[in-house]
Design a protein around this motif. Structure first.
Motif, PDB file in Angstrom:
ATOM      1  N   VAL A  39      -3.145   6.618 -11.746  1.00 21.63           N
ATOM      2  CA  VAL A  39      -2.065   5.638 -11.869  1.00 21.63           C
ATOM      3  C   VAL A  39      -0.717   6.333 -11.979  1.00 21.63           C
ATOM      4  O   VAL A  39       0.267   5.935 -11.338  1.00 21.63           O
ATOM      5  N   VAL A  40      -0.650   7.390 -12.782  1.00 21.57           N
ATOM      6  CA  VAL A  40       0.593   8.152 -12.941  1.00 21.57           C
ATOM      7  C   VAL A  40       1.021   8.772 -11.614  1.00 21.57           C
ATOM      8  O   VAL A  40       2.211   8.715 -11.246  1.00 21.57           O
ATOM      9  N   ALA A  41       0.072   9.349 -10.877  1.00 16.15           N
ATOM     10  CA  ALA A  41       0.396   9.988  -9.600  1.00 16.15           C
ATOM     11  C   ALA A  41       0.965   8.978  -8.606  1.00 16.15           C
ATOM     12  O   ALA A  41       1.973   9.241  -7.932  1.00 16.15           O
ATOM     13  N   LEU A  42       0.334   7.803  -8.514  1.00 17.31           N
ATOM     14  CA  LEU A  42       0.807   6.769  -7.585  1.00 17.31           C
ATOM     15  C   LEU A  42       2.163   6.226  -8.009  1.00 17.31           C
ATOM     16  O   LEU A  42       3.088   6.109  -7.195  1.00 17.31           O
ATOM     17  N   PHE A  43       2.283   5.885  -9.283  1.00 15.17           N
ATOM     18  CA  PHE A  43       3.492   5.226  -9.775  1.00 15.17           C
ATOM     19  C   PHE A  43       4.694   6.159  -9.728  1.00 15.17           C
ATOM     20  O   PHE A  43       5.729   5.849  -9.126  1.00 15.17           O
ATOM     21  N   PHE A  44       4.569   7.333 -10.345  1.00 17.05           N
ATOM     22  CA  PHE A  44       5.705   8.241 -10.413  1.00 17.05           C
ATOM     23  C   PHE A  44       5.994   8.889  -9.059  1.00 17.05           C
ATOM     24  O   PHE A  44       7.154   9.169  -8.742  1.00 17.05           O
ATOM     25  N   GLY A  45       4.942   9.124  -8.264  1.00 15.48           N
ATOM     26  CA  GLY A  45       5.165   9.722  -6.954  1.00 15.48           C
ATOM     27  C   GLY A  45       6.032   8.851  -6.063  1.00 15.48           C
ATOM     28  O   GLY A  45       7.018   9.318  -5.474  1.00 15.48           O
ATOM     29  N   THR A  46       5.680   7.564  -5.969  1.00  9.19           N
ATOM     30  CA  THR A  46       6.461   6.651  -5.128  1.00  9.19           C
ATOM     31  C   THR A  46       7.812   6.326  -5.756  1.00  9.19           C
ATOM     32  O   THR A  46       8.820   6.202  -5.048  1.00  9.19           O
ATOM     33  N   ALA A  47       7.850   6.187  -7.083  1.00  4.89           N
ATOM     34  CA  ALA A  47       9.115   5.849  -7.747  1.00  4.89           C
ATOM     35  C   ALA A  47      10.138   6.965  -7.605  1.00  4.89           C
ATOM     36  O   ALA A  47      11.321   6.714  -7.339  1.00  4.89           O
ATOM     37  N   MET A  48       9.703   8.214  -7.758  1.00  6.29           N
ATOM     38  CA  MET A  48      10.636   9.338  -7.618  1.00  6.29           C
ATOM     39  C   MET A  48      11.111   9.483  -6.184  1.00  6.29           C
ATOM     40  O   MET A  48      12.272   9.805  -5.930  1.00  6.29           O
ATOM     41  N   THR A  49      10.219   9.232  -5.241  1.00  7.93           N
ATOM     42  CA  THR A  49      10.627   9.260  -3.828  1.00  7.93           C
ATOM     43  C   THR A  49      11.660   8.176  -3.556  1.00  7.93           C
ATOM     44  O   THR A  49      12.633   8.387  -2.825  1.00  7.93           O
TER      45      THR A  49
END
Length: 315
Positions: free
Chosen positions: A244-254
């Motif tokens: 969940v962290v990888a999906l959420f923060f990955g897309t949000a930071m992008t």
């Protein structure tokens, strides 16, 4: 800078995805399925946690709050998007647009909540003897209250204190009023607003992400010291949260750091789809598929629904 020589906008026009009716019909079916899965999946997760005494532990308490946030987040954007797909004029009032902006910024609470969930896993694995004390219910309630209060004062309050006047042209190449997209409509350029947005993005994304990385660095160090037979059990309690962290923060930071210079491009809009719409749908699916306790409770509830008379004495 003064704005007296510019015409202030009274509404915002969302360009959405397409003007082609056939494409919009397909998009409508796609997004309504996502919305139904999001609402049903997260509500089901909340109900399972509430009625299952085995899940009345801090980890699932925070997960219950995460599901509530995901429902709220998805509902702030998708219903309007579904209506706009069949509207010729995708107009949103400044009040409605402001509400969407405040909701999207307030839901930086999800970042803080994910950081707290990482801290919970750190205490459970690295400090198991102190877990009943450090993560007692009174502490969990206070942490949740702190998340709500901090989210308001860090993410929403600055926008209320420093409102951005919007001017024509009032068209936004987006499907919702999102802070970086709306900033393109401001009447004047201000370094203060640039710094404000940067601070909000950094606070809501970078600091919680660093805290999560630090928690899992400690977890990895502790897990590698234990016997191999216990490692799989320790890792299994963290797998869902890591995904969940990888999906959420990955897309949000992008979205917030990679697209800030040219946010009105289609690329940024579609990244926002994944961040705002897809992630809230995937969260309950990830936690239900990768969590043994949740799957067992789902099986119990399913079997009790099929044969209710056989399970009356178990409740």
């Amino acid at each position: 800078m003064e704005t007296h020589n510019k015409t202030l906008a009274t509404e915002v026009i969302l360009l959405g995805f397409s003007d082609n009716r056939q494409i919009n019909i397909v998009l409508f079916l796609f997004f309504i399925i996502i919305y139904l899965v999001t609402v049903v999946g997260n509500f089901l997760m909340i109900i399972i946690i509430l009625i299952s005494s085995q899940l009345h532990v801090p980890m699932y308490f925070f997960l219950c709050n995460l599901s509530f946030i995901d429902i709220f987040y998805s509902s702030s954007a998708l219903p309007k998007l579904l209506v706009d797909l069949f509207s010729k004029e995708r107009i949103m009032s400044l009040v409605g647009c402001g509400i969407q902006v405040y909701i999207s910024t307030f839901l930086g609470a999800e970042c803080l909540l994910l950081a707290i969930m990482g801290y919970d896993r750190y205490i459970a694995i690295c400090r198991p003897l102190y877990y009943p004390v450090l993560m007692r219910w009174s502490i969990c309630y206070r942490l949740t209250a702190i998340v709500v209060i901090l989210s308001f004062f860090i993410f929403v309050f600055p926008s209320l204190v420093m409102p951005m006047p919007l001017c024509y042209p009032n068209q936004v190449n987006h499907f919702m009023c999102e802070i970086l997209a709306i900033r393109k409509l401001t009447c004047t350029y201000s370094y203060v607003s640039e710094i404000l947005v940067l601070c909000i993005c950094s606070t809501s994304l970078l600091l919680p992400f660093i805290a999560i990385i630090a928690s899992y660095a400690c977890i990895m160090s502790s897990v590698l010291k234990i016997q191999s037979s216990g490692r799989s059990k320790a890792f299994s309690t963290c797998t869902s949260h890591v995904l969940v962290v990888a999906l959420f923060f990955g897309t949000a930071m992008t979205l917030y750091f990679g697209q800030s210079a040219d946010y009105s491009t289609n690329q940024g809009k579609y990244i926002s789809v994944f961040y705002n719409i897809i992630c809230p749908m995937l969260n309950p699916i990830i936690y239900s598929l990768n969590n043994k306790d949740v799957k067992e409770q789902l099986k119990k509830i399913g079997s009790s629904c099929i044969s209710p008379n056989e399970h009356l004495n178990t409740w």
